[in-house]
Design a protein around this motif. Sequence first.
Motif, mmCIF file in Angstrom:
data_model
loop_
_atom_site.group_PDB
_atom_site.id
_atom_site.type_symbol
_atom_site.label_atom_id
_atom_site.label_comp_id
_atom_site.label_asym_id
_atom_site.label_seq_id
_atom_site.Cartn_x
_atom_site.Cartn_y
_atom_site.Cartn_z
ATOM 1 N N GLU A 103 25.597 -6.206 -0.306
ATOM 2 C CA GLU A 103 24.697 -6.850 0.656
ATOM 3 C C GLU A 103 23.776 -7.792 -0.103
ATOM 4 O O GLU A 103 23.228 -7.441 -1.152
ATOM 5 C CB GLU A 103 23.880 -5.783 1.392
ATOM 6 C CG GLU A 103 22.892 -6.339 2.404
ATOM 7 C CD GLU A 103 22.003 -5.274 3.019
ATOM 8 O OE1 GLU A 103 21.148 -5.627 3.835
ATOM 9 O OE2 GLU A 103 22.157 -4.088 2.655
ATOM 10 N N MET A 104 23.646 -9.021 0.409
ATOM 11 C CA MET A 104 22.775 -9.971 -0.269
ATOM 12 C C MET A 104 21.329 -9.480 -0.204
ATOM 13 O O MET A 104 20.909 -8.899 0.786
ATOM 14 C CB MET A 104 22.894 -11.353 0.380
ATOM 15 C CG MET A 104 24.272 -11.970 0.198
ATOM 16 S SD MET A 104 24.698 -12.206 -1.531
ATOM 17 C CE MET A 104 23.524 -13.488 -1.964
ATOM 18 N N PRO A 105 20.510 -9.652 -1.289
ATOM 19 C CA PRO A 105 20.836 -10.439 -2.488
ATOM 20 C C PRO A 105 21.297 -9.593 -3.674
ATOM 21 O O PRO A 105 21.164 -10.016 -4.808
ATOM 22 C CB PRO A 105 19.498 -11.102 -2.793
ATOM 23 C CG PRO A 105 18.503 -10.045 -2.395
ATOM 24 C CD PRO A 105 19.081 -9.324 -1.211
ATOM 25 N N SER A 106 21.775 -8.375 -3.416
ATOM 26 C CA SER A 106 22.159 -7.512 -4.531
ATOM 27 C C SER A 106 23.306 -8.098 -5.341
ATOM 28 O O SER A 106 23.500 -7.732 -6.498
ATOM 29 C CB SER A 106 22.537 -6.120 -4.001
ATOM 30 O OG SER A 106 23.668 -6.191 -3.157
ATOM 31 N N CYS A 107 24.096 -9.018 -4.743
ATOM 32 C CA CYS A 107 25.190 -9.639 -5.495
ATOM 33 C C CYS A 107 24.680 -10.381 -6.726
ATOM 34 O O CYS A 107 25.388 -10.498 -7.725
ATOM 35 C CB CYS A 107 25.973 -10.596 -4.590
ATOM 36 S SG CYS A 107 26.875 -9.791 -3.254
ATOM 37 N N TYR A 108 23.436 -10.899 -6.627
ATOM 38 C CA TYR A 108 22.883 -11.641 -7.755
ATOM 39 C C TYR A 108 22.395 -10.717 -8.872
ATOM 40 O O TYR A 108 22.011 -11.195 -9.949
ATOM 41 C CB TYR A 108 21.735 -12.525 -7.290
ATOM 42 C CG TYR A 108 22.148 -13.563 -6.279
ATOM 43 C CD1 TYR A 108 23.324 -14.285 -6.437
ATOM 44 C CD2 TYR A 108 21.380 -13.822 -5.149
ATOM 45 C CE1 TYR A 108 23.713 -15.232 -5.519
ATOM 46 C CE2 TYR A 108 21.757 -14.774 -4.223
ATOM 47 C CZ TYR A 108 22.924 -15.474 -4.410
ATOM 48 O OH TYR A 108 23.311 -16.433 -3.488
ATOM 49 N N TRP B 284 25.427 -1.604 12.133
ATOM 50 C CA TRP B 284 25.041 -0.235 11.764
ATOM 51 C C TRP B 284 23.586 -0.201 11.310
ATOM 52 O O TRP B 284 23.225 0.606 10.446
ATOM 53 C CB TRP B 284 25.961 0.272 10.662
ATOM 54 C CG TRP B 284 27.374 0.443 11.112
ATOM 55 C CD1 TRP B 284 28.405 -0.407 10.918
ATOM 56 C CD2 TRP B 284 27.907 1.536 11.871
ATOM 57 N NE1 TRP B 284 29.553 0.064 11.493
ATOM 58 C CE2 TRP B 284 29.288 1.269 12.089
ATOM 59 C CE3 TRP B 284 27.371 2.725 12.388
ATOM 60 C CZ2 TRP B 284 30.105 2.135 12.809
ATOM 61 C CZ3 TRP B 284 28.201 3.585 13.101
ATOM 62 C CH2 TRP B 284 29.544 3.306 13.302
ATOM 63 N N LYS B 285 22.748 -1.040 11.887
ATOM 64 C CA LYS B 285 21.353 -1.099 11.452
ATOM 65 C C LYS B 285 20.615 0.199 11.715
ATOM 66 O O LYS B 285 19.605 0.498 11.067
ATOM 67 C CB LYS B 285 20.644 -2.260 12.159
ATOM 68 C CG LYS B 285 20.597 -2.169 13.669
ATOM 69 C CD LYS B 285 19.905 -3.396 14.264
ATOM 70 C CE LYS B 285 19.792 -3.321 15.784
ATOM 71 N NZ LYS B 285 21.104 -3.277 16.435
ATOM 72 N N ASP B 286 21.078 1.006 12.685
ATOM 73 C CA ASP B 286 20.444 2.289 12.981
ATOM 74 C C ASP B 286 20.967 3.402 12.086
ATOM 75 O O ASP B 286 20.442 4.520 12.112
ATOM 76 C CB ASP B 286 20.667 2.668 14.450
ATOM 77 C CG ASP B 286 20.016 1.668 15.400
ATOM 78 O OD1 ASP B 286 18.983 1.097 15.012
ATOM 79 O OD2 ASP B 286 20.542 1.451 16.502
ATOM 80 N N TYR B 287 22.046 3.150 11.344
ATOM 81 C CA TYR B 287 22.608 4.150 10.434
ATOM 82 C C TYR B 287 23.352 3.395 9.333
ATOM 83 O O TYR B 287 24.564 3.242 9.370
ATOM 84 C CB TYR B 287 23.559 5.101 11.173
ATOM 85 C CG TYR B 287 24.065 6.227 10.307
ATOM 86 C CD1 TYR B 287 23.227 7.270 9.936
ATOM 87 C CD2 TYR B 287 25.372 6.239 9.838
ATOM 88 C CE1 TYR B 287 23.688 8.302 9.131
ATOM 89 C CE2 TYR B 287 25.842 7.261 9.027
ATOM 90 C CZ TYR B 287 24.995 8.290 8.676
ATOM 91 O OH TYR B 287 25.450 9.307 7.879
ATOM 92 N N LEU B 288 22.583 2.915 8.339
ATOM 93 C CA LEU B 288 23.139 2.019 7.334
ATOM 94 C C LEU B 288 24.133 2.706 6.408
ATOM 95 O O LEU B 288 24.913 2.037 5.744
ATOM 96 C CB LEU B 288 22.002 1.408 6.508
ATOM 97 C CG LEU B 288 21.108 0.403 7.258
ATOM 98 C CD1 LEU B 288 19.976 -0.066 6.371
ATOM 99 C CD2 LEU B 288 21.934 -0.787 7.746
ATOM 100 N N LYS C 19 20.985 -3.559 -0.600
ATOM 101 C CA LYS C 19 20.017 -4.336 -1.360
ATOM 102 C C LYS C 19 18.829 -3.509 -1.846
ATOM 103 O O LYS C 19 17.900 -4.053 -2.426
ATOM 104 C CB LYS C 19 19.508 -5.501 -0.507
ATOM 105 C CG LYS C 19 18.814 -5.078 0.784
ATOM 106 C CD LYS C 19 18.422 -6.299 1.592
ATOM 107 C CE LYS C 19 17.762 -5.903 2.923
ATOM 108 N NZ LYS C 19 17.411 -7.078 3.730
ATOM 109 N N GLN C 20 18.867 -2.180 -1.639
ATOM 110 C CA GLN C 20 17.789 -1.336 -2.124
ATOM 111 C C GLN C 20 17.789 -1.303 -3.650
ATOM 112 O O GLN C 20 18.838 -1.161 -4.282
ATOM 113 C CB GLN C 20 17.932 0.079 -1.569
ATOM 114 C CG GLN C 20 17.781 0.178 -0.056
ATOM 115 C CD GLN C 20 17.828 1.611 0.427
ATOM 116 O OE1 GLN C 20 17.399 2.515 -0.284
ATOM 117 N NE2 GLN C 20 18.349 1.824 1.611
ATOM 118 N N THR C 21 16.602 -1.388 -4.227
ATOM 119 C CA THR C 21 16.489 -1.439 -5.680
ATOM 120 C C THR C 21 17.050 -0.181 -6.322
ATOM 121 O O THR C 21 17.743 -0.249 -7.350
ATOM 122 C CB THR C 21 15.012 -1.620 -6.073
ATOM 123 O OG1 THR C 21 14.488 -2.780 -5.425
ATOM 124 C CG2 THR C 21 14.885 -1.792 -7.582
ATOM 125 N N SER C 22 16.780 0.974 -5.732
ATOM 126 C CA SER C 22 17.280 2.223 -6.311
ATOM 127 C C SER C 22 18.797 2.269 -6.302
ATOM 128 O O SER C 22 19.425 2.756 -7.244
ATOM 129 C CB SER C 22 16.712 3.415 -5.527
ATOM 130 O OG SER C 22 17.109 3.351 -4.160
#
Length: 1112
Positions: A802-807, A841-845, A765-768
């Motif tokens: 990953e939501m909300p990048s689907c939108y 994998w929150k510690d290594y996305l 979901k990161q903008t970049s």
Amino acid sequence: MDALIPILNKLQDAFNTVGSESIQLPQIVVVGSQSAGKSSVLECIVGRDFLPRGSGIVTRRPLTLQLIHTPVEDKEVQCQRLEITVPNENEFGIFTHIKNRVYTDFNEIRLEIEAETDRISGKKNICKEPITLQIYSPKVVTLTLIDLPGLTKIPVDDQPVDIEQQVRNLIIHYISNPNAIILAITPANVDFSTSEAVKFAKEVDPEGQRTLAVLTKLDLMDRGTDAYDVLCGRVIPVKLGIIGVVNRSQEDINKKKPIDEALRYESAFLQKTYPSIASRNGTPFLAKTLNRLLMYHIRDCLPSLKARINQMVSHFQTLVNSFGEPIEDKGRLLLQIITKFASNYCGTIEGTAKNIEVSELCGGARICYIFHETFARALESINPLDNLTTFDILTAIRNANGSRPALFVPEISFELLVKRQIKRLEDPSLRCVELVHEELQRIIQHCGAQQEFIRFPRLHEKIVDVVTQLLRRRLPETNRMVENLVGIELAYVNTKHPDFHEAVFIHRALTGEDVIASANQTQNKPKRDGRNNDQSTSERSSPINRPLVQRNDGNELQINGVKSPTLVSMASLGDGAGINDRKLSPREKRDCEVIERLIRSYFLIVRKNIQDSVPKAVMHFLVNFVKDQLQSELVALLYKATANEHDELLNESSHIAQRRKDAQEMLEALQKANQIICEVREAHLCLLLILIWQTSLFYCENRCPIHENVAPIIIETSLSSTQLYSTTRSNLSSSPSTSSPAFMLTSKISKSKIIHAAVVLSLSKQTSHIAEFHLLYESWRFLQIFAPLSEQVIVDLIVFCEMPSCYQLPFTCIPISYGHKLDSIPRCFYEKLEPRIVWNWKDYLYMTSIAFMLTPQYQRATQNYRWILRVDQDAVLSPALLMGLARKHPVKLLDMQFGGIGHGTEFTNNRLRKIAQKLGYTHVGIHNLCSTWLVNPQDSIRIANLTTHIGRYLLQNEFGRHVPGIEDLPAIGEWPKWWRGVTSLYAGEIAINHIYSSTLSHQHGSTTLDHSADSQSSLWNAWHIHCLHNPTYFAKFQHRIDLFFFVHYFQASRIRTIKKYYSVELIIKRIINEFEDMYIRNENIQRTVTVRDYVTVLAWRKAYAATGAINL
């Protein structure tokens, strides 16, 4: 591309009779206030006067205006297709509600619109049923618009008082369609910020993604004012733009000023008053802009439209089937319905029905509940001694003795009293019969819910009557049997009943016989069923060592050694209030208690018998009888009737007949629409980008006079940003040559020869990351130009987001759940990434970019592909990928290939080999295998599974100052020696070496994958390009910096930047030419297009479109 609008017209015609609201067809909806100039705009686009005019609301029905560009030489062919006579005039119109009549006089068209409006709507009312008018002319662009009534506030003359609400509801009905482009008409002589049309558009399209504004009456503005700010979007920005036009005045209309002359006046006015933007305003530019917008809007909507139509075809096919076919043999149909009903009725009782209720008990289950719950509780609630007082018992004993005093309790008193109590069991038993009868009656309604009964209501009534009469006939007989069961118990009181033990013990006690002997005899009797009933033995042996009735020293009565409680008066339970309250003698107490025990014991025996026998009787006399006789009863009374009675019974409900007719019409329309959409061949779709060139020349000449040899072509719309590619004007000045291999429609490729591949990735979901993905998406779309190779190699794009990048994905990406399957047209699919994967994998996305391949959704979506290309979001696809997958590339396509960019030093390589050995994996010494894989679907899952397993181990055990060998490094390591940020690459290298230990070689680490975006080598050497972190251009971080400055430039500076980079777009043409020479003409050429130039062109054209620079 023009061929798409006739396809839309065909779809509209197909749904004219049944309504297209549920389909949501792409369309342009014209919205504006009353007298805003809507009619003038439409007439100028057509070039003829044909719309009704007058005061008040003239347009009171939607007018679907289908303009079809028909050259003079094609007129005869067009008329043959329409099956009409060829008119003498080159411009003519046809109404869909009038068959085979051609209008060449446009005044007659106006009169027909007025007459048809009055016929449906009356003189003043509003109606939402559209009028469809088709105009064929060599002077129009192919276009379809829907003209709606003008917005009004106050009713005039005899208009309805709610005219404002009627118009509003009609407009909202049309513009709420998410596939509709809104053409908001606003006069220039009113404040644009108060525009009712723009306000309406904002309500349903707040982002302005599908709104185009038109500013009319530019020549009527006050002197000293102009519309520059409005037209440039500085007042209210509109995403699709704002176009100004000049209308004919009322005087011009009255004098019948020709529209050609009005267009010349408009052009002159714009050149004089708005010289810098004159080329981007005016009616001709508006018409061609609408043509372009509608074409690309239709193209983008076609995939989802096709999926929706397929779903609706399935739904309406099921609905039509449920309504049944037309009746051919009424006798056979009647017998089928009777048999089906009888089967369903019996099945509901037996629990074998197909439609099992889940909300409540019904049928046999409820009957069982009545027997074992309701009836049982009713019997258990009856106290054996209810309504019996001590005085009643004493009175019965005395009456039984007559005039003689008795030594013992008379038996007749017990019989009289116990029969009185047994009689009380009759009412619950009859109530049980009534409940079962009600349930059997209710089953009729449960079975009567089948579609045949809705279709034939008279038959339903007769079947209900027959079953009801059958149940009524059996009810009295069942009641009599139940009454007989109770009467049988009343007829003979069996004091020798095997379970009547109380009588034995009391008799022994009262006669003074040894109870022990009696008990022993009872105990020593052989067991009849061979079972050891410990409870019974215990009960029978409990009074052995003492007499049943004794008296203690206080002269108190004891029974079975238990002290009798003080006798409680039962007057409150019966009608004995006020009865003689004298104290009973000890003998009277004893006699009363003996009788009470005998009544209780025998009553329980009888109650047990009744509880067992009544359900059996009900089942035999009522339930089973009805089951056995139901079908024969229905056949005798209904099937064996006369033919006239059959006709009456099978007289179909008018409601069902109408619903079937509507459903059948909708199904036929949907099937026709599906056939129309299927006519769009994949080759057609791929080359529509080329076929639009001629109709786009106006756009290039007027809007982009930056480079005299360059003309832009719109090929994609995503995130409301127009992506531009270009080609030389010399090639655009004439039609694409049918002999040119690059531009001709290729022959149909055999499905067996089609290679299906999927580019798969996960998107955070990161903008970049989202911005980087859109560059990947543009390169994927660019591949479709290279026909015929793009028809042989079908490359789909599958994104796990990953939501909300689907939108924030392009509109052409559709969910996998909509029906993912291999097709002859490349498609973009997406699936929501499961939150648990991100959490794990929150510690290594970074590992989520591999872990998504272990989900069932991925496995189902990719199982049928030949190749899987796993990439990161910062990738770009090269046209050479198609050549590689088709095995037409100099680099040989192996069974598996991996990216080969280095991610470490010799220290890294040695450490990875040692870790693999420590974990028991095989490492064959092939290093620098990156996260880009080109493998089959099964191998992609194997690699992902082992990579995540090894990656988890590395993160937990191979980083930190405590780890031997890297004590001098920080906790996260150090690049490039040993760095935590590329753990997924380390794990992937070990996994690939182990899985392919017997076949892996250095050839599998191909440079065709993970090719650096700053490379100066030929584009055709790269299949897959990686936008790395290099400081040289093209690098994604450097591009972001340049883009930041570009966005914040002033307008003039931004134009200079476009000029600076615009010449680079000649690269696109060179790419196409090189492809023709290499693949089609099979020539050896000098390859001049580099990887860096290719990525730069894609990135900057995307940037220009995204920032709106192309509208300057």
